[in-house]
Design a protein around this motif. Structure first.
Motif, short mmCIF file in Angstrom:
data_model
loop_
_atom_site.label_atom_id
_atom_site.label_comp_id
_atom_site.label_asym_id
_atom_site.label_seq_id
_atom_site.Cartn_x
_atom_site.Cartn_y
_atom_site.Cartn_z
N PRO A 206 0.70 -1.27 0.00
CA PRO A 206 0.02 -0.08 -0.10
C PRO A 206 0.93 1.19 0.15
O PRO A 206 1.89 1.24 0.57
N ALA A 207 0.47 2.14 -0.62
CA ALA A 207 1.18 3.47 -0.81
C ALA A 207 0.59 4.58 0.16
O ALA A 207 1.06 5.70 0.40
N VAL A 208 -0.67 4.10 0.68
CA VAL A 208 -1.37 5.17 1.55
C VAL A 208 -1.88 4.39 2.71
O VAL A 208 -2.41 3.38 2.60
N MET A 209 -1.70 5.31 3.97
CA MET A 209 -2.36 4.75 5.20
C MET A 209 -3.14 5.73 5.82
O MET A 209 -2.37 6.79 5.99
N GLU A 210 -4.26 5.44 6.22
CA GLU A 210 -5.05 6.52 6.62
C GLU A 210 -5.47 6.04 8.14
O GLU A 210 -5.61 4.81 8.43
N THR A 211 -5.74 7.13 9.19
CA THR A 211 -6.06 6.56 10.34
C THR A 211 -7.18 7.40 10.90
O THR A 211 -7.18 8.86 10.61
N VAL A 212 -8.36 6.85 11.39
CA VAL A 212 -9.20 7.68 12.23
C VAL A 212 -9.48 7.16 13.53
O VAL A 212 -9.27 6.14 13.82
N SER A 213 -10.00 7.90 14.52
CA SER A 213 -9.97 7.60 15.95
C SER A 213 -11.43 8.07 16.55
O SER A 213 -11.79 8.99 16.52
N PRO A 214 -12.20 6.94 17.09
CA PRO A 214 -13.34 7.36 17.91
C PRO A 214 -13.01 8.39 18.98
O PRO A 214 -14.00 8.98 19.44
N LEU A 215 -11.79 8.22 19.47
CA LEU A 215 -11.41 9.23 20.34
C LEU A 215 -11.06 10.80 19.57
O LEU A 215 -11.38 11.87 20.63
N ASN A 216 -11.25 10.86 18.59
CA ASN A 216 -11.13 12.25 17.66
C ASN A 216 -12.24 12.32 16.77
O ASN A 216 -11.43 12.36 15.55
N PRO A 217 -13.25 12.41 17.01
CA PRO A 217 -14.31 12.37 15.58
C PRO A 217 -14.24 13.69 14.92
O PRO A 217 -13.85 14.58 15.23
N GLY A 218 -14.03 13.32 13.62
CA GLY A 218 -13.90 14.19 12.58
C GLY A 218 -12.59 14.59 12.16
O GLY A 218 -12.34 15.26 11.03
#
Length: 245
Positions: free
Chosen positions: A200-212
């Motif tokens: 993979p060339a891209v890694m994205e992260t989201v967190s329920p502790l930081n919505p949005g």
């Protein structure tokens, strides 16, 4: 007779568990090698995206050697140029050009201020920090449930979905010892890098502790390169950028 059968069944279950653990850990090691050579250099862009759409971007040159040595230097923005990080096992430091002595930092802090913490930015091989406890085989993927080998690792558990064809992760859920989901890493845009490495060339992260909020890591180059141990020392941190070719 019943006791003998019970003992035999226990032995067989133990052998099956050992064989399973070996297979799952072997997959994890292949994931590591498909993502990166054992020793390498790379260029990455980190983008922190806020709920209102504002972005903050960083460009880093990163080097790694073996299982426990990682160093990076900030190339952009100009306000951060020359800042450098060093990781030796679980020990981490930050060099700021205007400050004489490197500062100790922790895995759960973030030198870029986004959802990626220092453990994500200066990541060691997954198999260095985690062991496989369970594995589920799906039609197109393996799901590995991983447990941290020590209490010093940033996340107590990982749940990793691995693409069967390329043996690279497509999703990693990072979970605290309490069972709370801390963040989810999404691996995207599988493509070929130098030397025929497909990852993979891209890694994205989201967190329920930081919505949005969202953080994105884009890999431009990942290629094998050997380094002397000397470059992974506190004294060498101001000179990491000189290694670029």
């Amino acid at each position: 007779m019943k006791k003998s059968i019970l003992i035999l069944m226990t032995v067989l279950v133990g052998l099956a568990s050992s064989a399973f653990a070996m297979d799952a850990d072997e997959i994890l090691e292949k994931v590591d090698r498909n993502l990166n050579p054992t020793s390498y250099e790379s260029y990455r862009k980190l983008i922190n995206i806020e709920p209102d759409g504002n972005k903050r971007e960083y460009t880093l040159y990163t080097i790694k050697k073996g299982e426990d040595k990682v160093a990076s230097v900030f190339l952009e923005p100009s306000s951060d140029k020359g800042r450098a990080t060093l990781r030796l096992g679980e020990n981490m430091w930050l060099h700021i050009p205007s400050v004489g002595k490197p500062l100790r930092i922790t895995s759960l802090q973030s030198v870029t201020g986004g959802i990626f913490n220092n453990a994500d930015i200066m990541r060691l091989d997954f198999s260095t920090e985690y062991k496989a406890e369970q594995m589920e085989e799906l039609s197109d993927a393996f799901v590995l449930k991983l447990k941290a080998k020590t209490d010093e690792v940033a996340y107590d558990r990982l749940e990793m979905t691995v693409d069967k064809k390329h043996l690279v992760p497509t999703e990693v859920k990072c979970i605290a010892a309490s069972g709370m989901l801390i963040k989810t890493l999404h691996f995207k845009k599988i493509m070929e890098f130098e030397g025929g490495r497909v990852r993979p060339a891209v890694m994205e992260t989201v967190s329920p502790l930081n919505p949005g909020y969202k953080s994105v890591m884009i890999f431009a180059k990942v290629r094998s390169r050997d380094f002397d141990d000397e470059v992974f020392t506190l004294n060498y941190m101001p000179r990491i950028e000189s290694l670029r070719k």
